[in-house]
Design a protein around this motif. Structure first.
Motif, PDB file in Angstrom:
ATOM      1  N   LYS A   4       0.834  -1.208   0.000  1.00 14.76           N
ATOM      2  CA  LYS A   4       0.000   0.000   0.000  1.00 14.76           C
ATOM      3  C   LYS A   4       0.865   1.253   0.000  1.00 14.76           C
ATOM      4  O   LYS A   4       1.980   1.274   0.513  1.00 14.76           O
ATOM      5  CB  LYS A   4      -0.868   0.048   1.265  1.00 14.76           C
ATOM      6  N   VAL A   5       0.278   2.328  -0.516  1.00 14.69           N
ATOM      7  CA  VAL A   5       0.886   3.648  -0.389  1.00 14.69           C
ATOM      8  C   VAL A   5       0.219   4.339   0.800  1.00 14.69           C
ATOM      9  O   VAL A   5      -1.001   4.543   0.794  1.00 14.69           O
ATOM     10  CB  VAL A   5       0.710   4.476  -1.669  1.00 14.69           C
ATOM     11  N   ASP A 122       7.136   4.921  -8.455  1.00 12.63           N
ATOM     12  CA  ASP A 122       7.498   3.669  -9.126  1.00 12.63           C
ATOM     13  C   ASP A 122       8.781   3.091  -8.525  1.00 12.63           C
ATOM     14  O   ASP A 122       8.879   1.885  -8.267  1.00 12.63           O
ATOM     15  CB  ASP A 122       7.713   3.907 -10.621  1.00 12.63           C
ATOM     16  N   GLN A 123       9.764   3.944  -8.328  1.00 12.61           N
ATOM     17  CA  GLN A 123      11.037   3.468  -7.786  1.00 12.61           C
ATOM     18  C   GLN A 123      10.875   3.015  -6.334  1.00 12.61           C
ATOM     19  O   GLN A 123      11.472   2.025  -5.905  1.00 12.61           O
ATOM     20  CB  GLN A 123      12.109   4.553  -7.902  1.00 12.61           C
ATOM     21  N   ALA A 124      10.064   3.731  -5.569  1.00  8.54           N
ATOM     22  CA  ALA A 124       9.840   3.338  -4.174  1.00  8.54           C
ATOM     23  C   ALA A 124       9.105   2.008  -4.116  1.00  8.54           C
ATOM     24  O   ALA A 124       9.424   1.133  -3.299  1.00  8.54           O
ATOM     25  CB  ALA A 124       9.048   4.427  -3.447  1.00  8.54           C
ATOM     26  N   ARG A 125       8.134   1.829  -4.997  1.00  8.85           N
ATOM     27  CA  ARG A 125       7.371   0.578  -5.006  1.00  8.85           C
ATOM     28  C   ARG A 125       8.300  -0.598  -5.337  1.00  8.85           C
ATOM     29  O   ARG A 125       8.239  -1.651  -4.690  1.00  8.85           O
ATOM     30  CB  ARG A 125       6.236   0.669  -6.024  1.00  8.85           C
ATOM     31  N   ALA A 126       9.193  -0.378  -6.304  1.00 13.28           N
ATOM     32  CA  ALA A 126      10.125  -1.440  -6.680  1.00 13.28           C
ATOM     33  C   ALA A 126      11.073  -1.764  -5.528  1.00 13.28           C
ATOM     34  O   ALA A 126      11.474  -2.922  -5.333  1.00 13.28           O
ATOM     35  CB  ALA A 126      10.910  -1.033  -7.925  1.00 13.28           C
ATOM     36  N   ARG A 131       6.549  -4.656   1.444  1.00 11.63           N
ATOM     37  CA  ARG A 131       6.164  -3.733   2.506  1.00 11.63           C
ATOM     38  C   ARG A 131       5.549  -2.466   1.904  1.00 11.63           C
ATOM     39  O   ARG A 131       5.577  -2.244   0.693  1.00 11.63           O
ATOM     40  CB  ARG A 131       7.392  -3.397   3.359  1.00 11.63           C
ATOM     41  N   ASP A 132       4.967  -1.640   2.781  1.00 17.37           N
ATOM     42  CA  ASP A 132       4.278  -0.443   2.300  1.00 17.37           C
ATOM     43  C   ASP A 132       5.259   0.622   1.829  1.00 17.37           C
ATOM     44  O   ASP A 132       6.434   0.638   2.212  1.00 17.37           O
ATOM     45  CB  ASP A 132       3.412   0.144   3.428  1.00 17.37           C
ATOM     46  N   GLU A 153      -3.839   4.738   1.943  1.00 14.62           N
ATOM     47  CA  GLU A 153      -4.235   4.957   3.340  1.00 14.62           C
ATOM     48  C   GLU A 153      -3.649   6.257   3.856  1.00 14.62           C
ATOM     49  O   GLU A 153      -2.456   6.524   3.693  1.00 14.62           O
ATOM     50  CB  GLU A 153      -3.764   3.807   4.249  1.00 14.62           C
ATOM     51  N   LEU A 154      -4.509   7.021   4.486  1.00 14.55           N
ATOM     52  CA  LEU A 154      -4.101   8.294   5.084  1.00 14.55           C
ATOM     53  C   LEU A 154      -4.332   8.185   6.582  1.00 14.55           C
ATOM     54  O   LEU A 154      -5.435   7.837   7.016  1.00 14.55           O
ATOM     55  CB  LEU A 154      -4.949   9.420   4.501  1.00 14.55           C
TER      56      LEU A 154
END
Lengths: 198, 198
Positions: A4-5, A122-126, A131-132, A153-154
């Motif tokens: 999740k973001v 995109d880079q953070a997701r990769a 994990r989130d 999620e906020l």
């Protein structure tokens, strides 16, 4: 949903994340801004679950102003506010139009300098594995991601104070359909978790 | 402390009490404004304690816009939004610069038309006995009382939605020192009670 973001943000009861008059020496500006984060610093035991969750992301994205007060070209001596061992212990992607080589800090934190919120995510997701991904701040960066519909999620942490002016969560963000997931309160804060419906 | 001045207000997660484009036909304006009060209308059983508390004041103060959409001189046929038996069952003091004779409704509600927030509060306090005085709204009226330091307890009821624009609680109100008294959540709302430190 894995990966999740998420966004965690400490705000005043009137929605500010910082007061007016922000400077390099006063990154949170004027007013009773210490109250915004007192729950974390003065009552950590009461809020251990929330602190643990904030520091559990697999990767982070932050705006350049959160990384440092530097404007224009980089001062390469500046390596962030957090000293040699920043609390992230994970890859951190810093949004900037000014290229800079990555920085490897102690404890597993790396700072990579990236242009564009989509590319950074995109880079953070990769990098995050399963994990989130946390949008760490500041408010302008979180508001960009919220407006783009990229936050799942906020989590607001509402301090019992109002500032009356400053930098505001949700500024420029159109109407959002939220689902109330959980709330919890401690002596200096009300934690509210929302899912953002897309 | 007996005889407190209290405010209850349903707000969006971004602090709005109503959307933009308010008209006589749409007193809450545009956007998903039904969500602000859904906790009260769709899930009353979950929130009975809060509803009971809102209706337990000994006297109420409200702005003219909350009493009705009438502008300028009074239309004497207008007796409020609430029909013959309004839900207040107590004296209600309506702020207005336009004099009008008091109205006696069914069920114990009276509307008295008063000029000035101090005078309205004095009269409400005298009428309330040892029960609380509620500043019923709208937001502009509540913000005036907050800015004047006349509110003892502020109770926000935060709905899981953002509006992005509209009329905002705390607009024009300087920094307030709040004490977190209690929080409670239900499926469609987070209730937060604050004491305003004077």
């Amino acid at each position: 949903m894995s990966n999740k973001v998420v966004c965690d943000l400490s705000i005043s009861a009137d929605g500010y994340v910082a007061g007016p008059g922000q400077t390099a020496d006063k990154p949170f500006g004027d007013g009773p801004v210490d109250r915004l984060h007192a729950w974390m610093f003065d009552t950590p035991a009461e809020n251990q679950a929330e602190v643990d969750r904030i520091t559990s992301a697999g990767a982070y994205v932050m705006g350049r102003n959160m990384f440092g007060p530097v404007r224009g070209e980089w001062d390469l001596d500046w390596t962030g506010w957090w000293g040699e061992d920043p609390p992230y212990h994970a890859p951190v992607f810093v949004l900037t139009h000014h290229p800079r080589d990555p920085l490897t800090m102690q404890g597993g934190t790396t700072f990579t300098f990236v242009d564009g919120i989509g590319s950074a995510l995109d880079q953070a997701r990769a990098a995050a594995g399963d994990r989130d991904i946390a949008i760490a701040g500041g408010a302008a960066t979180i508001n960009q991601y919220l407006a783009a519909g990229l936050v799942d999620e906020l989590r607001t942490h509402i301090a019992p104070v109002t500032l009356g002016a400053g930098e505001r969560l949700f500024d420029g963000v159109p109407s959002l359909d939220l689902e109330l997931l959980a709330t919890r309160s401690a002596s200096l804060v009300t934690h509210i978790d929302y899912r953002v419906r897309h």
